[in-house]
Motif scaffolding. Structure first.
Motif, mmCIF file in Angstrom:
data_model
loop_
_atom_site.group_PDB
_atom_site.id
_atom_site.type_symbol
_atom_site.label_atom_id
_atom_site.label_comp_id
_atom_site.label_asym_id
_atom_site.label_seq_id
_atom_site.Cartn_x
_atom_site.Cartn_y
_atom_site.Cartn_z
ATOM 1 N N LYS A 295 0.833 -1.202 0.000
ATOM 2 C CA LYS A 295 0.000 0.000 0.000
ATOM 3 C C LYS A 295 0.873 1.260 0.000
ATOM 4 N N ILE A 337 -12.394 -1.643 1.391
ATOM 5 C CA ILE A 337 -11.423 -0.555 1.363
ATOM 6 C C ILE A 337 -12.104 0.731 0.916
ATOM 7 N N VAL A 338 -12.934 0.644 -0.122
ATOM 8 C CA VAL A 338 -13.601 1.834 -0.648
ATOM 9 C C VAL A 338 -14.506 2.440 0.413
ATOM 10 N N ASN A 342 -10.744 4.538 0.927
ATOM 11 C CA ASN A 342 -9.538 3.897 0.431
ATOM 12 C C ASN A 342 -8.470 4.893 -0.017
ATOM 13 N N TYR A 345 -7.435 4.345 -3.728
ATOM 14 C CA TYR A 345 -8.313 5.022 -4.684
ATOM 15 C C TYR A 345 -7.994 6.520 -4.757
#
Length: 404
Positions: A295, A337-338, A342, A345
Motif C-alpha cells: 500500500k 477498502i472503498v 480507500n 483510490y
C-alpha cells in the motif's frame, strides 16, 4: 493442457517432492491450493521460473488451520527439489536432504510419479504477469533470512529484566495535571484564556496517557531471520539542507523519495519487482506486513510528478502491474477498502490528475487511460473532475479581523 505442452513440461518441468505431509494439510503452489490426501508426495511439471510454495497445518481433532507459511523458489529446467515435513513442529523440516536420498528418489521416479500432482497450468499465464519483474536474486533479497515467509512472525519473548513495569508520575507532572483539570471547571470571564486552558489540559492528559501506555507495552521484536527485508521508505522526504519552499515541493512531489529507493536496487525496474513481491506475500502468504508495504509503495508511486517522465519504463510497468493485481484482489476486500475511504483510490485519482497536468503522452498515456476506464467499469470508481482540485486540497480562506 494440450498434449504438446504436457510433453514439454514432462521433459523440462521441475519437480517438488514434499515427504511426510499429513493428510488434509493445506498445500499450494502459486495461486492454487488443495487439501492433501494419503497419496500426496508433491508437484510435477512445474514450469521453469519463480514459484511460491505454501502450506498450512490442519489439526486432526478440531480442524483448525495454522497460519500460512511458504517460500519462493526459482525452478530451473528439470530441477528436483525435495523437502520433508517435521511432525514435531508441524512445519517443513529445517534439515537438509542428503544427495544420496535425493538420488534414490530420482531413481524411483517411475513409482513416485503417480503420487505427484501436475502443476495447474491454467494459472501460468496470469502468474507470469504477477511476477514479471521478480528475479531470483530479488526474491532472495526481500525474503526473510531463513527463507520462510510467514503470515504471523514469531516474536522474541521478553526477559524479566525487560518486562514493562509502568511509570510513576512525578509530583510536578501530577500537580500540572491537577491544575489543568481544574481549569476545566473554573469559569473565567475571558473566553480566550478559557480555551487556552482547555487546550493545555487536553494536551497534558494525552501525553500522560500515551507515556503510560507505551511504558506498559513490551518491546516485542521479531525472532532473528524471520522479518521481511523490504526496502525502507524514506522518512525524510527531502534532501538535507532544503529550504521551506523545497520541503513543500518534495512533499507534494515525492520523486526524491522514489529515487532513493530505486538507488538501493540493482536496476530501476526492481522497485516494481518489490511491489509484486509484497503483493503476493499479502495475497497468497496472508502477511499484513507485506500489505502495508504494498500500500505504501502504491501511494509513493502515485505521489510522483517529475519521476513519471524520468522513469517512463518504471511507470509503464507500474500501470501494467497494478492493473493485474487489482483484478486478482477479492471484490469484497476492495469494497471494504472503498467504504473506508480507500487511500489507494484517492492516490490513483492523484496519479491520473498528475498525468493529466504534466501532459504525459504516447504509450504511457494510452495505458493510463485504459487503466482508468477499466477501474471505472470493474469497481465503479469515479475518476471524473480530475482537472479540478480535490475538496480537501482547495485553498483555505481565513478572514482576519482588522484591529480597531
Amino acid at each position: 493442457m494440450d498434449q504438446e505442452t504436457a510433453k514439454k513440461l514432462l521433459v523440462e518441468g521441475g519437480t517438488f517432492v514434499f515427504l511426510g505431509v499429513p493428510q488434509e494439510t493445506q498445500f499450494g503452489i502459486d495461486m492454487q491450493c488443495w487439501n492433501t490426501d494419503d497419496d500426496f508426495r508433491g508437484i510435477k511439471m512445474i514450469p521453469p521460473g519463480l514459484h511460491y510454495i505454501h502450506y498450512s497445518g490442519v489439526s486432526k481433532g478440531t480442524g483448525d488451520v495454522s497460519p500460512r507459511s511458504g517460500f519462493m523458489h526459482f525452478f530451473h529446467k528439470k530441477e528436483f527439489l525435495v523437502k520433508m515435513w517435521d511432525k514435531n513442529t508441524e512445519d517443513m523440516s529445517k534439515e537438509e536432504i542428503t544427495d544420496e536420498s535425493i538420488q534414490r528418489l530420482k531413481d524411483n521416479l517411475f513409482n513416485l510419479d503417480r503420487h505427484l500432482g501436475p502443476y495447474p497450468y491454467e494459472i501460468w499465464q496470469k502468474w507470469k504477469l504477477l511476477t514479471s519483474q521478480i528475479t531470483a536474486e530479488l526474491a532472495t533479497k526481500l525474503s526473510p533470512e531463513n527463507g520462510i515467509i510467514r503470515a504471523s512472525v514469531e516474536l522474541l519473548s521478553t526477559s524479566d529484566e525487560d518486562r514493562p513495569r509502568g511509570i510513576k508520575s512525578s509530583s510536578s507532572s501530577m500537580e500540572s495535571q491537577r491544575s489543568t483539570e481544574e481549569s476545566f471547571t473554573k469559569e473565567t470571564s475571558e473566553e480566550t484564556e478559557e480555551s487556552a486552558g482547555q487546550s493545555d489540559a487536553k494536551r497534558a492528559k494525552r501525553i500522560t496517557r500515551e507515556e503510560r501506555e507505551d511504558a506498559m507495552l513490551p518491546d516485542l521484536k521479531p525472532a532473528p531471520g524471520m522479518s521481511m527485508r523490504f526496502t525502507e521508505i524514506p522518512r525524510d522526504k527531502y534532501p538535507p539542507g532544503s529550504t521551506p519552499e523545497e520541503i513543500t515541493k518534495h512533499y507534494l512531489d515525492q520523486s526524491y523519495s522514489l529515487e532513493l529507493m530505486i538507488a538501493q536496487h540493482d536496476e530501476p525496474l526492481h522497485i516494481i519487482g518489490e511491489l509484486q513481491f509484497a503483493y503476493l506475500c499479502f495475497l497468497i502468504g496472508h502477511s499484513l506486513e507485506a500489505f502495508e508495504h504494498w500500500k505504501n509503495l502504491v501511494i509513493l508511486m502515485c505521489s510522483c510528478d517529475d519521476a513519471i517522465h524520468k522513469y517512463r519504463s518504471v511507470f509503464f510497468h507500474f500501470i501494467r502491474t497494478i492493473e493485474v493485481q487489482i483484478e486478482e484482489m477479492p471484490e469484497d476486500f476492495l469494497a471494504d477498502i472503498v467504504m473506508n475511504k480507500n487511500l489507494v483510490y484517492k492516490k490513483l485519482r492523484e496519479f491520473f490528475r498528475t498525468a493529466y497536468v504534466s501532459k504525459v503522452d504516447g504509450r504511457l498515456l494510452t495505458m493510463i487511460e485504459r487503466f482508468k476506464e477499466n477501474l471505472t467499469d470493474k469497481l465503479q470508481w469515479d475518476f471524473t473532475g480530475l482537472d479540478a482540485d480535490e475538496e480537501d486540497e482547495r485553498p483555505v480562506i481565513v478572514k482576519i479581523d482588522e484591529a480597531e
